[in-house]
Design a protein around this motif. Structure first.
Motif, mmCIF file in Angstrom:
data_model
loop_
_atom_site.group_PDB
_atom_site.id
_atom_site.type_symbol
_atom_site.label_atom_id
_atom_site.label_comp_id
_atom_site.label_asym_id
_atom_site.label_seq_id
_atom_site.Cartn_x
_atom_site.Cartn_y
_atom_site.Cartn_z
ATOM 1 N N ARG A 73 16.554 29.323 34.401
ATOM 2 C CA ARG A 73 16.086 28.215 33.740
ATOM 3 C C ARG A 73 14.853 27.831 35.037
ATOM 4 N NH1 ARG A 73 16.955 23.911 31.468
ATOM 5 N NH2 ARG A 73 14.324 23.924 30.112
ATOM 6 N N TRP A 74 16.019 26.340 36.173
ATOM 7 C CA TRP A 74 15.173 25.316 37.026
ATOM 8 C C TRP A 74 14.669 26.431 38.235
ATOM 9 C CZ3 TRP A 74 17.279 25.816 41.290
ATOM 10 C CH2 TRP A 74 18.144 26.193 41.816
ATOM 11 N N ARG B 112 16.175 11.141 38.180
ATOM 12 C CA ARG B 112 16.907 11.656 37.877
ATOM 13 C C ARG B 112 18.046 10.130 37.560
ATOM 14 N NH1 ARG B 112 16.908 16.545 34.997
ATOM 15 N NH2 ARG B 112 14.596 18.189 36.013
ATOM 16 N N VAL C 5 9.647 23.551 34.009
ATOM 17 C CA VAL C 5 10.585 24.901 34.445
ATOM 18 C C VAL C 5 10.266 26.093 33.567
ATOM 19 C CG1 VAL C 5 12.102 23.374 36.227
ATOM 20 C CG2 VAL C 5 12.281 24.226 33.541
ATOM 21 N N TRP D 143 12.503 19.242 41.327
ATOM 22 C CA TRP D 143 12.910 18.820 40.150
ATOM 23 C C TRP D 143 13.941 17.346 39.893
ATOM 24 C CZ3 TRP D 143 14.247 21.284 35.837
ATOM 25 C CH2 TRP D 143 15.361 21.531 34.865
ATOM 26 N N PRO E 58 12.323 14.026 35.107
ATOM 27 C CA PRO E 58 12.975 14.943 33.909
ATOM 28 C C PRO E 58 12.505 15.590 32.812
ATOM 29 C CG PRO E 58 14.530 13.200 34.452
ATOM 30 C CD PRO E 58 13.016 12.723 34.958
ATOM 31 N N GLU F 192 11.603 19.427 32.956
ATOM 32 C CA GLU F 192 13.130 20.540 32.245
ATOM 33 C C GLU F 192 11.671 21.595 31.445
ATOM 34 O OE1 GLU F 192 15.530 20.871 31.504
ATOM 35 O OE2 GLU F 192 16.569 19.164 33.169
#
Lengths: 415, 308
Positions: free
Chosen positions: A183-184, A88, A382, A370, A375, A379
């Protein structure tokens, strides 16, 4: 003549004011509820470094990310800003938008005060680009009273762990919390079950060297689906705090829920939901096989310094202060995070015991999903895992969709 | 005659030419601030978005020209196609429910006792933001302790208790219900304004002729109210197309990406995945479709009116 004199005075005042303006650093972050703690910790920075730090909180994470990314190429970029580690922050490092802070680390690692391994999540090509803002371990938080009332103790083996789940279910208590809210959180159980069954495979999967369609993932999803089928988990729509409600923490406090697999930062939420801090326990989930090396998933959130910022020099002074025992003690006292500086004492026994166990037990730290995978994959993953949690019979399709995502990303970003 | 005209025009031209520069410039200066605002905050972003849609841009590196790649990728992306389908559902629902109910309530409460009270009650939700309405109804639709499921369980209908915001397509209908609750009052007010402006004579005359009830509404009131129906419908179409905040607050487009609309997809691609060129391409599609919708709708209505 009068005008000329006034002009000269104005210029002199401006020159006097310039150094004072330079001694101020903006600190952007998206942790609104930590803002007071930041003020407490960074307030004394002015006395220690001569630099005044102004925390600037953003309420919404995506707005925050967009604002920071837009500002990073300009001199008005914030001196310091909170970010995420691993993949990230990689694009910021690749674009040379953040500052190498290896020297700040060196001072503390050379003195033996901070473990160099902590920097791994912020290290790219041997250079360190962040200082630790948040360090958390991902553990099982449980209600000690619920365990005691049902004759249970924290497990040391996988079989004991499964036995605890079965016992709690029998007594009408939901063993585990899980949710797709926000979501995550749907990656939480996926990453843990993978790490508990095969940490090497987890590392390969995160970096595109293994496939989501491999048997290791199939086995993990099978175990997960099996447990969902047995009623071991809360309904995946349960509130986790991302929408303001904390039903999961509340259920643990009330004894309706046995355990929550989560970062140590969630302990405060559970205590605020009504559980006495002394009744909250934590353990690291045991490995599926006893001969596997001990490991714990950790989350490291960095503070970064913008390369283009006009406040960069002062920001480096603040970074040094942030790593000091004085600032870290204030930070740990405010947030109950695991201490990173060896001169700092943990605030709660829960964190102190956990840190001792990890340090003494020779645990390997594993970066969480994560940040450990790009990502673009995380993203979308998830969402797929969320679908699986709601409909466990879709496991095969979810695996294929995840691999399609991974294939697309790694084809465009060969290693 | 021509000579007279020529004779009269010459002094006019002379007057214009001799008009001080200040008089010529001043009117434009009055318009300038508004023109600058329009240029800076509407035209520039529009042009920039159109340009961005032709690039690959992650928000930190320099954009690279991509031609129509983003548009090609869009129409091959199953998430975009699902999002497009959801947007059509939202647009139809945004017209059918809030507009129809707004009209029904306006007709029902315009001339009844306690009408003011009911109008206020129905209008009140329109005074809060869509985000606030979304948060409120997230609690109503909560699976464990939401009031809806509590009522269903309380009256012995546990089988109907549902994960209102997590099951597809139930969650889209739950959000449309919230949207209807919030938007109906505004539409009702627009129709009430229209009803108050109607000339009483044709209505009185129709009543004397024995035309009452549904016949009166259908044959007399509705045709006279048509300009308001047109504008309310048009607004509903445009609002339905760009609905974002309510969805973002209630489901974030989930579970997965099942309840995303174009606006949510645009936001996710642009501000979470930082594919800002791709996101700009979605913005361009939204604008084109909304413009096309509005154009054809208005043209059809105006043609219909011209025929009458």
């Amino acid at each position: 003549m009068k005008i000329r004199k006034l002009g000269l005075m104005a210029v002199s005042l401006a020159m006097l004011a310039t150094p004072a303006l330079a001694q101020s650093v903006d600190f952007y972050h998206d942790k609104g509820n930590w803002n007071d703690a930041y003020k407490t910790v960074l307030g004394p920075a002015k006395e220690a470094t001569g630099v005044e730090v102004t925390p600037v909180p953003y309420a919404d994470t995506s707005t925050y990310q967009a604002a920071v990314r837009a500002a990073l190429r300009t001199s008005s970029a914030p001196g310091i800003f909170a970010w995420w580690s691993g993949y990230r922050m990689k694009d910021l490092v690749d674009a040379k938008l953040v500052t190498d802070v290896s020297d700040v680390w060196k001072k503390y690692t050379d003195a033996g005060l901070v473990s160099p391994s902590l920097a791994s999540a912020f290290t790219f090509d041997g250079k360190i680009y962040g200082i630790p803002n948040l360090v958390a371990y991902w553990v099982v938080l449980y209600n000690k009273k619920t365990f005691a009332e049902n004759g249970l103790t924290p497990p040391t083996t996988w079989a004991e762990f499964e036995k605890i789940a079965a016992t709690l279910k029998e007594k009408g208590i939901t063993p585990f919390g899980q949710t797709v809210e926000g979501r995550w959180p749907s990656f939480i159980w996926f990453q843990e079950l993978l790490v508990r069954s095969n940490p090497d495979f987890y590392a390969k999967l995160m970096s595109g060297k293994a496939k989501y369609t491999d048997p290791e993932v199939t086995a993990v999803l099978k175990t997960w689906a099996d447990w969902i089928g047995k009623g071991y988990f809360t309904d995946p729509s349960i509130a986790f705090g991302t929408s303001g409600s904390n039903a999961m923490a509340g259920q643990l406090a009330q004894g309706k829920l046995g355990m929550i697999l989560v970062g140590t930062w969630y302990a405060t939420t559970i205590v605020q939901s009504g559980l006495d801090a002394n009744d909250l326990g934590a353990f690291i989930m045991p490995n599926e096989k006893p001969d596997m090396p001990k490991s714990v998933i950790f989350e490291a959130g960095p503070l970064l310094i913008a390369s283009a910022s006009s406040q960069k020099a002062d920001a480096l002074k603040v970074a040094d202060y942030w790593m000091s025992a004085k600032a870290q003690q204030a930070w740990v006292d405010a947030q109950d995070f695991p201490p990173i500086n060896k001169d700092v004492k943990a605030k709660s026994p829960l964190i102190a015991d956990l840190v001792k166990e990890i340090n003494d037990g020779g645990y390997t730290s594993i970066n969480r999903f994560w940040e450990a995978t790009p990502p673009e994959i995380a993203e979308a993953a998830v969402d797929e895992l969320g679908n699986f949690m709601l409909h466990p019979d879709t496991a095969a399709q979810v695996q294929q969709n995840l691999q399609a995502l991974a294939d697309k990303y790694w084809a465009a970003h060969p290693q | 005659m021509t000579a007279t005209l020529d004779h009269g025009a010459a002094p006019l031209v002379r007057r214009a030419a001799s008009r001080p520069l200040k008089q010529l410039v001043v009117p434009y200066l009055y318009v300038l601030p508004a023109a600058l605002f329009v240029a800076a905050f509407l035209l520039y972003p529009m042009v920039l978005t159109a340009w961005r849609s032709l690039t690959h841009f992650d928000g930190i590196s320099d954009p690279t020209f991509a031609g129509l790649d983003n548009f090609r990728d869009l129409f091959a992306d199953p998430h975009f196609l699902l999002s497009l389908r959801n947007t059509v559902i939202w647009t139809v629902a945004a017209v059918v429910f809030p507009v129809t109910l707004g009209l029904v309530f306006a007709l029902a409460f315009s001339r009844v006792r306690w009408g003011g009270f009911f109008k206020t009650v129905i209008y009140l939700p329109a005074t809060i933001s869509a985000a606030a309405a979304g948060i409120l109804f997230s609690f109503v639709f909560n699976y464990d302790n939401g009031i809806l499921n509590m009522i269903l369980r309380g009256i012995g209908l546990s089988g109907l208790a549902s994960r209102w915001l997590f099951d597809v397509p139930t969650n889209t209908f739950a959000m449309i219900a919230t949207y209807t609750w919030q938007q109906t009052g505004l539409n009702m007010m627009l129709f009430l304004v229209g009803l108050q402006g109607l000339p009483p004579e044709p209505i009185e005359a129709a009543k004397i002729e024995g035309c009452t009830g549904w016949n009166l509404v259908r044959r007399i009131i509705l045709p006279m109210l048509m300009p308001y129906v047109v504008i309310t419908t048009l607004l509903a179409i445009v609002n339905g197309f760009k609905v974002f905040d309510l969805i973002w607050v209630m489901t974030q487009g989930g579970p997965g990406r099942a309840s995303e609309t174009l606006a949510v997809t645009m936001y996710r691609e642009g501000f979470i995945l930082f594919k800002q060129g791709y996101s700009a391409a979605i913005a361009v599609v939204i604008s084109i479709v909304a413009l096309a919708f509005s154009y054809f709708y208005l043209r059809s209505v105006l043609e219909q009116e011209a025929r009458q």
